[in-house]
Design an enzyme around this catalytic site. Structure first.
Site, PDB file in Angstrom:
ATOM      1  N   HIS A  44      53.705 132.108   1.901  1.00  0.00           N
ATOM      2  CA  HIS A  44      52.711 131.178   2.441  1.00  0.00           C
ATOM      3  C   HIS A  44      51.467 131.881   2.965  1.00  0.00           C
ATOM      4  O   HIS A  44      50.672 131.260   3.681  1.00  0.00           O
ATOM      5  CB  HIS A  44      53.332 130.339   3.559  1.00  0.00           C
ATOM      6  CG  HIS A  44      54.362 129.362   3.096  1.00  0.00           C
ATOM      7  ND1 HIS A  44      54.114 128.420   2.125  1.00  0.00           N
ATOM      8  CD2 HIS A  44      55.660 129.196   3.455  1.00  0.00           C
ATOM      9  CE1 HIS A  44      55.202 127.694   1.918  1.00  0.00           C
ATOM     10  NE2 HIS A  44      56.167 128.154   2.701  1.00  0.00           N
ATOM     11  N   GLU A 145      66.744 126.790   5.655  1.00  0.00           N
ATOM     12  CA  GLU A 145      65.695 125.806   5.908  1.00  0.00           C
ATOM     13  C   GLU A 145      65.858 124.563   5.044  1.00  0.00           C
ATOM     14  O   GLU A 145      64.892 123.826   4.821  1.00  0.00           O
ATOM     15  CB  GLU A 145      64.318 126.441   5.696  1.00  0.00           C
ATOM     16  CG  GLU A 145      64.182 127.233   4.409  1.00  0.00           C
ATOM     17  CD  GLU A 145      62.879 128.000   4.322  1.00  0.00           C
ATOM     18  OE1 GLU A 145      61.925 127.670   5.057  1.00  0.00           O
ATOM     19  OE2 GLU A 145      62.801 128.936   3.502  1.00  0.00           O
ATOM     20  N   ASP A 171      60.768 123.342   7.510  1.00  0.00           N
ATOM     21  CA  ASP A 171      61.382 122.799   6.300  1.00  0.00           C
ATOM     22  C   ASP A 171      62.764 122.237   6.585  1.00  0.00           C
ATOM     23  O   ASP A 171      63.190 121.266   5.948  1.00  0.00           O
ATOM     24  CB  ASP A 171      61.461 123.879   5.217  1.00  0.00           C
ATOM     25  CG  ASP A 171      60.123 124.095   4.531  1.00  0.00           C
ATOM     26  OD1 ASP A 171      59.375 123.113   4.366  1.00  0.00           O
ATOM     27  OD2 ASP A 171      59.814 125.238   4.156  1.00  0.00           O
TER      28      ASP A 171
END
Length: 250
Positions: A44, A145, A171
């Site tokens: 990310h 997650e 998440d």
């Protein structure tokens, strides 16, 4: 050389920071700021595997342990991250014991695993490590997650070669149907995270929780986690810049 495994063995809570900016100078600055480890975020962040060598080289000159979060759980990415000098790899979205085993095997040389022998910086710097030392240094961390990962947590934490679990609350909350909430706002999410922490410790492996700034660290430190990641270089730059601008105007 410090490693996450040694910090955990000494019952030392390790403090980490995300490196999302694709800039070696920023990486070196953050690596000298006092965090125990810096995670180059290839999932990310702005960097990718092509720019990772320069970032890892910059972190080599700092006291912080260099870590890479790979974008996906494939052996080539994990092996490459370790070859570039990562002391640990964080593997996102691990949902089954089989997925955890695939990651763990890629982090160890044969016969324990299937990591390919291909040191990069170690050869160039004439500090070639042997196989045993390489396996001792490499730390495999699986992110939990997803709802499936939570359902399979007892099997995942007992995978041979997996050294730690890292909880991704964002998440995880979405996958469990809690919506976009953090644990302080959701007793249900907090209970889920605590269940994951307990499962990891019962299996004898380390566990960490992603924290949204310093405010969330206290609860998990008191609960006995082994590591936290609480900031990103982007937010630190933004917040310090905004604070400086306000101070200048005041």
């Amino acid at each position: 050389m410090a490693t996450l495994k040694r910090l955990w063995a000494d019952n030392t809570l390790a403090y980490g920071v995300w490196s999302g900016l694709d800039d070696p100078i920023a990486a070196e600055i953050i690596g000298r700021s006092g965090f125990d480890f810096v995670v180059v975020d290839l999932q990310h962040g702005f960097a990718d595997m092509a720019s990772a060598p320069a970032l890892m080289n910059a972190l080599e000159h700092t006291p912080s342990i260099p870590v890479i979060r790979v974008p996906w759980n494939t052996p080539d990415l994990l092996m490459r991250a370790l070859d570039l000098g990562a002391g640990a790899v964080i593997v996102p979205l691990v949902s089954t014991a089989a997925e955890a085993r695939r990651a763990a095997d890629a982090c160890r040389y044969a016969p324990a695993g299937n990591r390919s022998w291909g040191p990069l910086w170690t050869t160039a710097r004439r500090t070639l490590v042997d196989v045993a030392e390489g396996d001792e240094k490499a730390t495999c961390i699986a992110m939990i997650e997803t709802a499936e990962g939570f359902a399979n947590i007892d099997e995942i934490v007992r995978v041979d070669g997996l050294h730690a679990i890292y909880v991704g609350p964002n998440d995880l909350a979405l996958s469990l149907g809690f919506g976009r909430v953090r644990y302080p706002e959701s007793p249900e999410l907090q209970a889920v995270i605590e269940r994951i922490v307990d499962a990891a410790h019962e299996a004898g492996i380390a566990v960490g929780v992603d924290c949204n700034g310093t405010a969330e660290i206290g609860h998990w430190r008191d609960y006995g986690v082994d590591f936290v990641i609480s900031h990103t270089d982007t937010t630190l730059l933004l917040e310090s810049s905004e604070a400086a601008a306000r101070a200048a105007r005041d």
